[in-house]
Design a protein around this motif. Structure first.
Motif, PDB file in Angstrom:
ATOM      1  N   ASN A 178       1.025  37.323  47.730  1.00  0.00           N
ATOM      2  CA  ASN A 178       0.612  37.460  49.386  1.00  0.00           C
ATOM      3  C   ASN A 178      -0.541  36.684  49.443  1.00  0.00           C
ATOM      4  O   ASN A 178      -1.659  37.045  49.345  1.00  0.00           O
ATOM      5  CB  ASN A 178       0.257  39.119  49.148  1.00  0.00           C
ATOM      6  N   PRO A 179      -0.468  35.612  49.767  1.00  0.00           N
ATOM      7  CA  PRO A 179      -1.350  34.707  50.145  1.00  0.00           C
ATOM      8  C   PRO A 179      -2.335  35.114  51.294  1.00  0.00           C
ATOM      9  O   PRO A 179      -3.698  34.805  51.145  1.00  0.00           O
ATOM     10  CB  PRO A 179      -0.822  33.064  50.676  1.00  0.00           C
ATOM     11  N   GLY A 180      -1.721  36.025  52.088  1.00  0.00           N
ATOM     12  CA  GLY A 180      -2.746  36.531  53.199  1.00  0.00           C
ATOM     13  C   GLY A 180      -3.813  37.634  52.556  1.00  0.00           C
ATOM     14  O   GLY A 180      -4.673  37.957  53.413  1.00  0.00           O
ATOM     15  N   SER A 181      -3.661  37.934  51.356  1.00  0.00           N
ATOM     16  CA  SER A 181      -4.540  38.968  50.813  1.00  0.00           C
ATOM     17  C   SER A 181      -5.791  38.312  49.992  1.00  0.00           C
ATOM     18  O   SER A 181      -6.545  38.979  49.261  1.00  0.00           O
ATOM     19  CB  SER A 181      -3.798  39.939  49.687  1.00  0.00           C
ATOM     20  N   GLU A 183      -8.401  36.742  50.809  1.00  0.00           N
ATOM     21  CA  GLU A 183      -9.800  37.259  50.917  1.00  0.00           C
ATOM     22  C   GLU A 183     -10.211  38.430  50.563  1.00  0.00           C
ATOM     23  O   GLU A 183     -11.368  38.488  49.805  1.00  0.00           O
ATOM     24  CB  GLU A 183     -10.267  37.383  52.459  1.00  0.00           C
ATOM     25  N   ASN A 226      -2.200  27.223  52.723  1.00  0.00           N
ATOM     26  CA  ASN A 226      -1.799  28.454  51.946  1.00  0.00           C
ATOM     27  C   ASN A 226      -1.351  28.357  50.559  1.00  0.00           C
ATOM     28  O   ASN A 226      -0.989  29.366  49.879  1.00  0.00           O
ATOM     29  CB  ASN A 226      -0.749  29.285  52.729  1.00  0.00           C
ATOM     30  N   LYS A 242      -7.220  28.454  46.934  1.00  0.00           N
ATOM     31  CA  LYS A 242      -6.180  28.416  47.987  1.00  0.00           C
ATOM     32  C   LYS A 242      -6.717  27.546  49.123  1.00  0.00           C
ATOM     33  O   LYS A 242      -7.799  27.372  49.589  1.00  0.00           O
ATOM     34  CB  LYS A 242      -6.280  29.656  48.936  1.00  0.00           C
ATOM     35  N   LEU A 244      -6.881  25.955  52.513  1.00  0.00           N
ATOM     36  CA  LEU A 244      -6.859  26.101  53.907  1.00  0.00           C
ATOM     37  C   LEU A 244      -6.595  25.031  54.887  1.00  0.00           C
ATOM     38  O   LEU A 244      -5.925  24.977  55.792  1.00  0.00           O
ATOM     39  CB  LEU A 244      -8.481  26.881  54.564  1.00  0.00           C
TER      40      LEU A 244
END
Length: 310
Positions: A178-181, A183, A226, A242, A244
């Motif tokens: 889950n790259p969106g997690s 942060e 990502n 990661k 950006l």
């Protein structure tokens, strides 16, 4: 009296002030008295001589500071006051002191000669050599694109290396899932104290002047936003990175970097010529008094205490 009002007088930097301008001249021609104390005086010639010991590229910046100006004048006055006391007590006639004065004079002359020789060096036209350098080492002049990343550091100061590696692999797996997690993972796991202010985000992350070379090498697999790196080991611990954003590298034309290359080649030419000159001097025939040279090993040993009963 010390310089009670000097800083206040100089603090109005934007107010035009009349000035007496002299070129750096070590012959002592400028005799305008800058300050006096206890019979000692400091002239512009004294300050010019002091300034002559500061590298030219740093000289102007040095004298922008009122505090450094104050300390310089104060130090020169104190030196002159102590020197006057020394002469009054006959210290300048002491053979050991006289030899130290001769050595100091030799050192000043040697420095002046180094500077004189360097200024006399005629640098040839480096344009052709600059183009050859550019064509032979183009990679050296590539302008690296800005790379922006987020990272998580798993340190080894509070856990074993094996535990740190295992935790880093677990975080990597969570980030890939889950790259969106990412942060949230930074806040939960990262041991980098800078996360308080940057939340793990690093600008210009491929800059070798700022970042660890192993960290930079770990960016090579990151091509699109990502992307998550494998665990990267550095002297700080283990990183999960990661991407950006990544700007493409650009190759400047020769015309764009010519002046830079010419400066670099000219500096190297001057340094090489200087080195050749000092090497020639060092390679002149040397006569040594071997016995006296050997005696230096014990000449300055402390005297042994007399343990015999008196």
């Amino acid at each position: 009296m010390r310089f009670a009002s000097l800083l206040a007088c100089m603090s109005a930097a934007l107010v035009p002030m009349p000035a007496i301008v002299h070129a750096i001249d070590l012959t002592g021609t400028p005799t305008t008295i800058v300050a006096s104390r206890g019979g000692a005086t400091v002239t512009l010639a004294d300050i010019d001589a002091f300034a002559g010991k500061i590298p030219p590229e740093k000289r102007a910046g040095f004298f922008l500071s009122p505090a450094r100006i104050e300390n310089t004048i104060d130090g020169l006055l104190l030196t002159k006051q102590l020197a006057a006391e020394a002469r009054a007590t006959g210290l300048d006639k002491d053979p050991a002191v006289a030899r130290q004065m001769e050595l100091a004079a030799d050192e000043a002359l040697a420095l002046a000669r180094r500077q004189q020789f360097e200024h006399s060096i005629q640098v040839p036209d480096m344009s052709k050599l600059a183009q050859e350098e550019y064509l032979a080492h183009k990679d050296k002049y590539v302008q690296r694109g800005n790379v922006v990343v987020e990272h998580i550091l798993v340190g080894t100061s509070t856990r074993s290396d094996a535990d740190a590696m295992a935790l880093a692999r677990d975080i990597e797996a969570k980030a890939r899932a889950n790259p969106g997690s990412f942060e949230a993972l930074v806040e939960q796991y990262s041991d980098d104290p800078s996360k308080v202010s940057n939340h793990g985000k690093l600008e210009d992350a491929a800059n070798p002047a700022t970042y660890d070379p192993d960290f930079i090498a770990g960016l090579s697999s990151l091509r699109k936003p990502n992307d998550i790196s494998p665990v990267v080991a550095t002297r700080y611990g283990y990183h999960i990175i990661k991407l950006l954003s990544r700007e493409p590298d650009t190759m400047p034309t020769f015309a764009q970097v010519k002046d830079q290359i010419v400066r670099e080649l000219s500096t190297a030419y001057v340094a090489k010529t200087n080195q050749a000159h000092t090497t020639d001097l060092s390679n002149m025939n040397l006569d040594l008094n071997a016995e006296l040279v050997r005696s230096l090993q014990s000449r300055y040993l402390p005297a042994k205490a007399d343990t015999k009963a008196q």
